[in-house]
Write a protein that holds these residues in place. Structure first.
Motif, short mmCIF file in Angstrom:
data_model
loop_
_atom_site.label_atom_id
_atom_site.label_comp_id
_atom_site.label_asym_id
_atom_site.label_seq_id
_atom_site.Cartn_x
_atom_site.Cartn_y
_atom_site.Cartn_z
N ILE A 47 0.82 -1.21 0.00
CA ILE A 47 0.00 0.00 0.00
C ILE A 47 0.85 1.26 0.00
N ASP A 48 0.23 2.33 -0.46
CA ASP A 48 0.82 3.66 -0.40
C ASP A 48 0.62 4.16 1.03
N ASP A 49 1.71 4.44 1.73
CA ASP A 49 1.58 4.82 3.14
C ASP A 49 1.02 6.22 3.34
N LYS A 50 0.72 6.93 2.25
CA LYS A 50 0.09 8.25 2.39
C LYS A 50 -1.43 8.15 2.43
N ILE A 51 -1.97 6.94 2.20
CA ILE A 51 -3.41 6.73 2.22
C ILE A 51 -3.77 5.99 3.51
N GLN A 52 -4.85 6.42 4.16
CA GLN A 52 -5.31 5.80 5.40
C GLN A 52 -5.63 4.32 5.17
N PRO A 53 -4.94 3.41 5.87
CA PRO A 53 -5.14 1.97 5.65
C PRO A 53 -6.59 1.51 5.80
N PHE A 54 -7.33 2.05 6.75
CA PHE A 54 -8.72 1.62 6.92
C PHE A 54 -9.56 1.99 5.70
N CYS A 55 -9.25 3.09 5.05
CA CYS A 55 -9.96 3.49 3.83
C CYS A 55 -9.66 2.49 2.71
N ILE A 56 -8.43 2.04 2.64
CA ILE A 56 -8.05 1.06 1.62
C ILE A 56 -8.82 -0.24 1.83
N ILE A 57 -8.84 -0.72 3.07
CA ILE A 57 -9.56 -1.96 3.38
C ILE A 57 -11.04 -1.83 3.06
N LEU A 58 -11.65 -0.72 3.48
CA LEU A 58 -13.07 -0.50 3.19
C LEU A 58 -13.33 -0.53 1.69
N ALA A 59 -12.49 0.15 0.92
CA ALA A 59 -12.68 0.21 -0.53
C ALA A 59 -12.49 -1.17 -1.18
N ILE A 60 -11.52 -1.92 -0.72
CA ILE A 60 -11.32 -3.28 -1.25
C ILE A 60 -12.54 -4.14 -0.94
N ASN A 61 -13.00 -4.10 0.30
CA ASN A 61 -14.17 -4.91 0.68
C ASN A 61 -15.41 -4.52 -0.11
N GLU A 62 -15.62 -3.22 -0.32
CA GLU A 62 -16.77 -2.77 -1.12
C GLU A 62 -16.65 -3.25 -2.57
N THR A 63 -15.45 -3.18 -3.12
CA THR A 63 -15.22 -3.65 -4.49
C THR A 63 -15.54 -5.13 -4.61
N LEU A 64 -15.01 -5.92 -3.67
CA LEU A 64 -15.25 -7.37 -3.71
C LEU A 64 -16.73 -7.70 -3.58
N LYS A 65 -17.42 -7.01 -2.69
CA LYS A 65 -18.84 -7.27 -2.47
C LYS A 65 -19.69 -6.84 -3.67
N ASN A 66 -19.46 -5.60 -4.12
CA ASN A 66 -20.31 -5.05 -5.18
C ASN A 66 -20.05 -5.65 -6.55
N LYS A 67 -18.80 -5.93 -6.88
CA LYS A 67 -18.48 -6.45 -8.22
C LYS A 67 -18.56 -7.97 -8.31
N ILE A 70 -18.40 -11.22 -3.17
CA ILE A 70 -17.52 -11.83 -2.16
C ILE A 70 -17.59 -10.97 -0.90
N GLU A 71 -18.16 -11.54 0.15
CA GLU A 71 -18.35 -10.78 1.38
C GLU A 71 -17.40 -11.18 2.50
N HIS A 72 -16.62 -12.22 2.28
CA HIS A 72 -15.68 -12.66 3.32
C HIS A 72 -14.27 -12.57 2.75
N SER A 73 -13.49 -11.61 3.25
CA SER A 73 -12.12 -11.47 2.76
C SER A 73 -11.19 -11.15 3.93
N THR A 74 -9.97 -11.54 3.75
CA THR A 74 -8.90 -11.19 4.68
C THR A 74 -7.80 -10.54 3.85
N ILE A 75 -7.58 -9.26 4.10
CA ILE A 75 -6.59 -8.50 3.34
C ILE A 75 -5.44 -8.14 4.28
N GLN A 76 -4.25 -8.54 3.90
CA GLN A 76 -3.07 -8.19 4.69
C GLN A 76 -2.36 -7.05 3.99
N MET A 77 -2.33 -5.89 4.66
CA MET A 77 -1.66 -4.72 4.10
C MET A 77 -0.19 -4.76 4.49
N GLU A 78 0.64 -4.42 3.51
CA GLU A 78 2.08 -4.48 3.74
C GLU A 78 2.75 -3.28 3.08
#
Length: 108
Positions: A47-67, A70-78
């Motif tokens: 991830i880009d450390d200038k972006i709030q990590p929780f925002c990234i996780i929320l956006a990934i989860n929304e993408t997976l669910k809406n597109k 997939i409602e169950h995901s585990t994302i490891q940010m590094e």
């Protein structure tokens, strides 16, 4: 034997996650069926450390669910400097730095 459910294109999902603001790379991604209509996905993302990590996780989860439904995901940010995944991360950082140098040169 577990495999990616046939209704999903793993590269398409990887690309969608990669388009989320703040995601620089997607790797170590796995998708499997828990039941006939319930799926689980895991992925590591640099991830880009200038972006709030929780925002990234929320956006990934929304993408997976809406597109993909997939409602169950585990994302490891590094961050590649901290969790480089060996040569993979070193190569990622090398390409990132080369891209930055080319981008700066083009705008000079």
């Amino acid at each position: 034997m577990e495999s990616v459910p046939s209704r999903f294109d793993l590269e398409e999902i990887r690309k969608s996650i990669g388009e989320v603001e703040g995601v620089e790379d997607v790797h170590e991604m796995h998708l499997w069926a828990i039941s006939t209509d319930h799926y689980s996905l895991t992925a590591h993302v640099f991830i880009d450390d200038k972006i709030q990590p929780f925002c990234i996780i929320l956006a990934i989860n929304e993408t997976l669910k809406n597109k993909y439904g997939i409602e169950h995901s585990t994302i490891q940010m590094e961050h590649a400097n901290i969790h480089p995944h060996g040569e993979y991360g070193k190569e990622f950082l090398r390409h990132k730095e080369e891209g930055k140098v080319r981008h700066e040169t083009a705008h000079a």
